[in-house]
Every structure is written in structure tokens, then in C-alpha cells.
Design an enzyme around this catalytic site. Structure first.
Site, short mmCIF file in Angstrom:
data_model
loop_
_atom_site.label_atom_id
_atom_site.label_comp_id
_atom_site.label_asym_id
_atom_site.label_seq_id
_atom_site.Cartn_x
_atom_site.Cartn_y
_atom_site.Cartn_z
N PRO A 65 0.84 -1.20 0.00
CA PRO A 65 0.00 0.00 0.00
C PRO A 65 0.88 1.25 0.00
O PRO A 65 1.90 1.30 0.70
CB PRO A 65 -0.82 -0.13 1.29
CG PRO A 65 -0.08 -1.10 2.14
CD PRO A 65 0.71 -1.98 1.22
N HIS A 66 0.48 2.23 -0.80
CA HIS A 66 1.26 3.45 -0.90
C HIS A 66 0.34 4.60 -1.30
O HIS A 66 -0.71 4.38 -1.91
CB HIS A 66 2.40 3.30 -1.90
CG HIS A 66 1.96 2.89 -3.28
ND1 HIS A 66 1.65 1.58 -3.59
CD2 HIS A 66 1.74 3.61 -4.40
CE1 HIS A 66 1.29 1.52 -4.85
NE2 HIS A 66 1.32 2.73 -5.37
N ALA A 67 0.77 5.82 -0.95
CA ALA A 67 -0.03 7.00 -1.27
C ALA A 67 0.81 8.25 -1.08
O ALA A 67 1.77 8.25 -0.30
CB ALA A 67 -1.27 7.07 -0.38
#
Length: 151
Positions: A65-67
Site C-alpha cells: 500500500p502506498h499513497a
């Protein structure tokens, strides 16, 4: 770039508990927010929005997960090994137990692409993921993750 460039001992979580993807992302957002002195809800919302574009479950029990996050000045990595695998909408349909969170400054250029590639490459290495799954505590996990690797 390798994992040691992105992670520190206080960012390695051993045997985390989550019953589903949303709960895991909330937990990761809360832990990251505490370490970064940022808003957990903002981090969670950014992670949820990214997941809405397509799952970051990359297969073989691994998710990335990344943002992009407002207020972040540099890349931030955190690793979690879950006590029990959870459904994550992964590309191979398999549950996830190894999770690497990458938070990216909102104004970052493309340097995060190298980080995503390095994380993905290292965590797709079957021997390495086997070692991560065999680690008996957070110290052992950190020894694997926080030491520079030369592949």
C-alpha cells in the site's frame, strides 16, 4: 535503493492483528501518523483512495500500500508482518501476511518509483520472504529488513 534506505527499527511491526484490509490500512495509518506527527485520517483516506484505483496486493502474500501524503517531507516506509493472513484483493487472489507501507511526499517527483520497484523486487524474492515469515520476533525481522542488502 533498498529497504534499509526506507525503514528504521521503530517502523517494523511483528505479528500485527487485522481481520480485513480496511482494518489493516487504518492500523498502518495510525502507526505512521504517530511517528510522523500527521493526521491518521488523512493518511487512511489517501491509502483508501489509492486502493480504489486497484489493489496493491502484489501476490504471493505481499502487499505494497502506498499513497502521496500532504505534509510529508521525504519517503516513509513501514513493514508489518501479520499474525494471520487476510484477504487483500491481491492480483493472485491469495491472502496477505507481509505488508510494506510506503508514504510519498505530495510534491515528490518520480523518486518514489525507484522505491516502489526496489521494495517489490526484494519482497518478491521467495528466499527473502521465507526468512521474513520464519523470523521469531521484531528484532529478527528488523535484522532482515534494516540491513543493507546487495542483490
Amino acid at each position: 535503493m533498498d529497504l534499509a534506505d526506507l525503514i528504521e527499527p521503530d517502523r517494523v511491526v511483528f505479528a500485527a492483528r487485522a481481520s480485513n484490509k480496511q482494518q489493516l490500512l487504518q492500523d498502518l495509518a495510525s502507526r505512521a501518523a504517530t511517528l510522523l506527527s500527521l493526521d491518521a485520517r488523512g493518511i487512511f483516506d489517501a491509502l483508501q483512495a489509492r486502493e480504489g484505483l486497484g489493489s496493491t496486493g502484489l501476490g504471493n502474500g505481499f502487499a505494497l500500500p502506498h499513497a502521496r501524503i500532504d505534509g510529508l517531507s521525504r519517503l516513509f516506509g513501514m513493514f508489518t508482518r501479520l499474525n494471520r493472513p487476510i484477504h487483500f484483493d491481491s492480483i493472485d487472489g491469495k491472502p496477505v501476511d507481509l505488508v510494506f507501507l510506503l508514504l510519498i511526499p505530495a510534491i515528490a517527483g518520480s523518486e518514489h518509483l525507484g522505491a516502489l520497484a526496489a521494495i517489490s523486487r526484494q519482497l518478491r524474492d521467495q528466499q527473502f520472504t521465507t526468512e521474513l515469515r520464519k523470523a521469531s520476533n521484531a528484532t529478527a525481522l528488523c535484522k532482515l529488513l534494516c540491513a543493507p542488502r546487495h542483490a
